[in-house]
Motif scaffolding. Sequence first.
Motif, PDB file in Angstrom:
ATOM      1  N   GLY A  10       0.834  -1.196   0.000  1.00  0.00           N
ATOM      2  CA  GLY A  10       0.000   0.000   0.000  1.00  0.00           C
ATOM      3  C   GLY A  10       0.866   1.243   0.000  1.00  0.00           C
ATOM      4  N   ALA A  11       1.924   1.228   0.820  1.00  0.00           N
ATOM      5  CA  ALA A  11       2.868   2.351   0.844  1.00  0.00           C
ATOM      6  C   ALA A  11       3.566   2.496  -0.506  1.00  0.00           C
ATOM      7  N   CYS A  12       3.875   1.347  -1.152  1.00  0.00           N
ATOM      8  CA  CYS A  12       4.538   1.399  -2.457  1.00  0.00           C
ATOM      9  C   CYS A  12       3.631   2.012  -3.519  1.00  0.00           C
ATOM     10  N   ALA A  13       2.329   1.763  -3.393  1.00  0.00           N
ATOM     11  CA  ALA A  13       1.391   2.363  -4.343  1.00  0.00           C
ATOM     12  C   ALA A  13       1.398   3.884  -4.198  1.00  0.00           C
ATOM     13  N   ILE A  14       1.433   4.344  -2.942  1.00  0.00           N
ATOM     14  CA  ILE A  14       1.482   5.785  -2.692  1.00  0.00           C
ATOM     15  C   ILE A  14       2.811   6.346  -3.178  1.00  0.00           C
ATOM     16  N   ARG A  15       3.897   5.604  -2.917  1.00  0.00           N
ATOM     17  CA  ARG A  15       5.218   6.061  -3.363  1.00  0.00           C
ATOM     18  C   ARG A  15       5.256   6.173  -4.875  1.00  0.00           C
ATOM     19  N   GLU A  72      -8.609   8.770   4.011  1.00  0.00           N
ATOM     20  CA  GLU A  72      -9.775   8.750   4.886  1.00  0.00           C
ATOM     21  C   GLU A  72      -9.651   7.587   5.874  1.00  0.00           C
ATOM     22  N   PRO A  73     -10.188   7.740   7.060  1.00  0.00           N
ATOM     23  CA  PRO A  73     -10.100   6.668   8.059  1.00  0.00           C
ATOM     24  C   PRO A  73     -10.610   5.339   7.491  1.00  0.00           C
ATOM     25  N   GLY A  74      -9.842   4.284   7.732  1.00  0.00           N
ATOM     26  CA  GLY A  74     -10.178   2.963   7.195  1.00  0.00           C
ATOM     27  C   GLY A  74      -8.963   2.065   7.270  1.00  0.00           C
ATOM     28  N   LEU A  75      -9.019   0.973   6.577  1.00  0.00           N
ATOM     29  CA  LEU A  75      -7.938  -0.008   6.651  1.00  0.00           C
ATOM     30  C   LEU A  75      -6.620   0.543   6.123  1.00  0.00           C
ATOM     31  N   LEU A  76      -6.644   1.258   4.990  1.00  0.00           N
ATOM     32  CA  LEU A  76      -5.403   1.773   4.429  1.00  0.00           C
ATOM     33  C   LEU A  76      -4.752   2.771   5.373  1.00  0.00           C
ATOM     34  N   PHE A  77      -5.554   3.606   6.010  1.00  0.00           N
ATOM     35  CA  PHE A  77      -4.989   4.581   6.946  1.00  0.00           C
ATOM     36  C   PHE A  77      -4.316   3.852   8.111  1.00  0.00           C
ATOM     37  N   GLU A  78      -4.983   2.821   8.634  1.00  0.00           N
ATOM     38  CA  GLU A  78      -4.383   2.089   9.746  1.00  0.00           C
ATOM     39  C   GLU A  78      -3.092   1.388   9.314  1.00  0.00           C
ATOM     40  N   LEU A  79      -3.053   0.907   8.079  1.00  0.00           N
ATOM     41  CA  LEU A  79      -1.824   0.295   7.576  1.00  0.00           C
ATOM     42  C   LEU A  79      -0.691   1.309   7.545  1.00  0.00           C
ATOM     43  N   LYS A 135      -5.777   5.076  -5.815  1.00  0.00           N
ATOM     44  CA  LYS A 135      -6.528   4.090  -5.055  1.00  0.00           C
ATOM     45  C   LYS A 135      -5.673   2.850  -4.847  1.00  0.00           C
ATOM     46  N   PHE A 136      -5.929   2.167  -3.752  1.00  0.00           N
ATOM     47  CA  PHE A 136      -5.255   0.906  -3.477  1.00  0.00           C
ATOM     48  C   PHE A 136      -6.298  -0.095  -2.989  1.00  0.00           C
ATOM     49  N   LEU A 137      -6.354  -1.226  -3.652  1.00  0.00           N
ATOM     50  CA  LEU A 137      -7.331  -2.246  -3.308  1.00  0.00           C
ATOM     51  C   LEU A 137      -6.788  -3.158  -2.210  1.00  0.00           C
ATOM     52  N   ILE A 138      -7.444  -3.124  -1.064  1.00  0.00           N
ATOM     53  CA  ILE A 138      -7.108  -4.032   0.031  1.00  0.00           C
ATOM     54  C   ILE A 138      -8.036  -5.233  -0.066  1.00  0.00           C
ATOM     55  N   ASN A 139      -7.446  -6.409  -0.086  1.00  0.00           N
ATOM     56  CA  ASN A 139      -8.198  -7.639  -0.292  1.00  0.00           C
ATOM     57  C   ASN A 139      -7.945  -8.564   0.888  1.00  0.00           C
TER      58      ASN A 139
END
Length: 1037
Positions: free
Chosen positions: A905-910, A932-939, A983-987
């Motif tokens: 997820g960090a690599c997608a942002i990078r 936004e608050p959610g799984l990606l933010f907590e990651l 966007k990053f898809l968390i599965n």
Amino acid sequence: MLLCRVSVVSQTLGRWSRRSQRVGGLLCRAAPLSSSRCHGVSAGEGSAQPADTTNSAQGLYRDSVLLPRTDFPMKLTGQKLLDREMEIQQTCGFAELYSWQRERKAKKEFCLHDGPPYANGDPHVGHALNKILKDIRNRFEMLRGRQVHYIPGWDCHGLPIELKALGELGTSGLSPLQIRQKAREFAEKAITRQKAAFQRWGVMADWDQCYFTYDGAYEAAQLKVFQEMHNKGLIYQDYKPVFWSPSSRTALAEAELEYNSEHVSRAIYATFPVTNLPASITKEAAVDKVSVLVWTTQPWTIPANQAVCYMPNAQYSISQRADNSELLLLATERIASVSALLGTGLETLVTFMGSQLEGGVCKHPTIPSKEVPLLPANHVTMAKGTGLVHTAPAHGMEDYSVASQFKLSVECIVDEDGKFTELAGPELQSLSVMSEGTDKVISMLKECGSLVKEEQCVHSYPYDWRTKQPVVIRPSKQWFINTASLKDKAKDVLQKVRVLPESARGSMLAMLDRRTYWCISRQRSWGVPIPVFYHKDTGEPLMNKHTVSHIATLFKEKGSDCWWELPIETLLTSDVLKKSKAGPVSDYVRGEDVLDIWFDSGASWAAVLEEELEEESEEPESRLSWLPAPLRKPLTTESDSRADVYIEGKDQLGGWFQSSLLTSVAARNKAPYKSLVVHGFAVSEKGEKMSKSLGNVVDPDTVINGSKDPSTPAYGADVLRWWVAESNVFSEVQIGPSALNMAKESIAKLRNTLKFLLGNLHGFDPRTQAVDPKEMHYIDQYMLHLLREYSIKVTDAYTEFDAGRVIRLLQAFISRDLSSFYFSIIKDRLYCDPEDSLGRRSCQTALEEILDGVIRSVAPILPHLAEEVYLHAPGHDNDETLFKSGWIKSSSVWRQPGLEEAVEGACAIRDSFLSSIPGKNAALYDLTIAIEPGLLFELMESLQVETTSTSSQLVELMMCAKVNLTSELPRDLPSDSLRSHGKFLINLEGGMIREDSAYSIAVMPTAAARCPRCRRFTSQTTDCLCPRCQTVLSQTQ
């Protein structure tokens, strides 16, 4: 670069939630890092230095930076490379490795049965392709802990060795024993040269304990198979057509032929006058003086004609030539083609079914007194010719079948030299059938008015595979194996064998279908004698289990030379005669034929895989009695003595693969192998067959040692091995300067990576300083996760005999996951953090595991390089070698799909960040990440606890100066800030929970100054160290 990838998280959502509640985040929140990446560090290994030592201020800190240190050379060329490889072989015990692994305890055994190369010349690239391919698999299996069973062997008998050994002398005036002695000496010299080359290539074996088909114990085992097949009625003597080589003066089996697709024959159309045309035809039309028209590519066989064959269910016609009114009988389907060929019209007078030709009779064109019947046959086709087939039973396999059915004569008119005998008539006697004999036959046909047309026909024709001369078909009294009764069982057994590539199975099945019998007798001296005696008066053979068993015992004790050395009374004792219910020994003479070399090598399973036939009472170990005890252990795999695999070139589909299958099925009702791997041939870079005349022959010795020509440098053995591994071995394998240079460059890049890894492990001992995986930085844990995935894929590729995929996986792992990603991130931490800090030791722990995994994964392919690296690597005793220490040691603990989501997820942002500043240095910028608050933010929170940081793990991943992590972008961002969204898809749980998380970023030039030590933009002023570097220097003072 690792981009956004969708992964499956193994933890349940509840476990994610509990962990989040327990530690305040989705993953255990990391303590702040004391580093990020060094400014200006490239993606390459070992090329960056965090401090510019030419600058006086920055030069003050040079000694405080922990740069890579190793004496492992980045490049080895020329004689240094060759000396180093030989030194590695000596230091690391290459010669003793096979015996060591045979003596160790192992739960499973892996048997690769070596197809014996022919002992008739110097080693060539075909040998290299085959032996290295085998060695790659053997070394892989040994590293995995299996006990490898691999005994190299040589095929030592046969005509080619005999011819080369005798040279211009020929066999004139030499006794069989003298011929055999010279042939043995020649074979032994060739074996010595080949064996030395195989050892130099790094092939693992006990080279003092090999098998040879001229060894007495081997020959005895071969005769046991022969005896078993003879007892079952599968071996018999008969007079029938065989492939005969006039240039070798011996019969040949199908496997000893090669087909020349450019052979030119003088094809003819000739007429046979019809003397009796069946009434069912003549009543339909008044026709007189009709001739059947035949076509053949072998005019020399016309004098041996015994019949003309037709297809019963096809239509035939009597047609009149427009130019001379001649009446010709031929297949209706072929009229148009023949008319065009003759250049004249053909008017059809009457048409009828082929079955109506039954009872028809023709007159032989060159022997007027001879009547020739018209006979039905299944082998007649309409693809070429006239639909009527000239049939000479003595000189055609299908013709012989017709003769057997209709009791036709099978008189041979050709002698062993390929010349007409007196039976062919005074005009043809002593003429060579393939040259002047053909000329004379055509001339005779022309004189009698039967020659209608002659043409040049280019077609595929069988040649003697050794002399490269055309063969003929002639009848001879030979010994045969009844493969017709074996092939159904053989095909059934083959269906249960794994074949790679699968397409090869079809080829082998088709070859089995075509093979109705196998001629196994040869009229030579250098081979295993067929253990048969003939009655002096009747010529009847004497051969049974008593005679063969006695001869096998003698061969085991004295070798097969005793067939000629010993008196017949010793070979055929009174006791054997009594058991055989035969007359006195004086009534018999020993046979002079030897066994086909394909039977020699085809029985190797009986000698090397060490299973005795059911009637054998001796211990299994006695089969290879010349081997030391540890190497003599019977196979234990499934207790069936089958090899796990045979690996040979595609020419062996009709050779060793087939002869081994047929003998094993005949003797013990099963295949000798569980798997077959069929590789292609080595060809030039242009795809041409290698030929001295074309000047494209590649000598493996020259590849390794180079030559005086500067354009052919010394590449060493590992380059040759890399070439084999990298090639698509299931097709033709090209070799030449380009392929070898590419292999050399690939290994050089690998050495560069390995040097970087070794250099950064200086002073690190994983036995005492390794960090527990749970305490390691997330990016380091993530690399162990990738390493585990890599090791699984590599293991699968080796298991599938796909060393090329191993290399592709290795190169992708190094270039994408290491060089372009991990190495570019961690250099600052490695170089500028305190030597014993958790962050640096965490990184070194990962690097040591990566180094170990990489060298083990490539060790089967590059054993010299792997052992060289292992000598420099930390964490083991000095006398320990890689090949004695096992396969890749990946741990299931390393598998962390949840962690994978965080890092990727960090690599997608990078990736979005770097795309917004193309071509610019990321270290010059501050980065604001809004999620936004959610799984990606907590990651992302798990990678950076603070809202703003210059030293978090997230900063390290982003390679920037500072990261602000927030739920939304500030409204007061500078107008020159660069903004983008993604966007990053968390599965989670295999797609049960999916969250397509959006993020926004804002990029701004940093206001911080560059630290003179680490060169990161984290200082207040240009002459001031950053807080991290201040701490490091204060601790070292």
